[in-house]
Write a protein that holds these residues in place. Sequence first.
Motif: not given
Length: 124
Positions: A6, A13, A16-25
Amino acid sequence: MASPKWKVASSKRPLVAKKLSSGAHQVNNGSQKLATNLNKLANSTLKLQSGSKTLQTGLGQYVQGVVQASSGSQQLSSGLKTVNQKLPALQTGISTLQSGSQSLTNGLKKTQPAITSFKAGQIN
């Protein structure tokens, strides 16, 4: 030490962090919508419960009205039977009244000459 599968290359990074942040939002927005809609559902359920009680009360009153109407209909039917049973006697009474009225009229006609003579002072 073997690197975990992983682990993402350092150049990927930020993406991925941007996608994770967008998904969390998106998850957060979805949770808020879910909470709002659950409140609407709870309020609607309370309204449904209240409406059901009102409907139940109304149906009870309707049933009472139907029972009263049925009772009144039975009383009306009984009264009409009594009227039908008494109708021949009423018709006989009306005929007797007409006959007696005619006899009275005829008798008054016969006494008219005597009344006229009496008024004129001629007593026979």
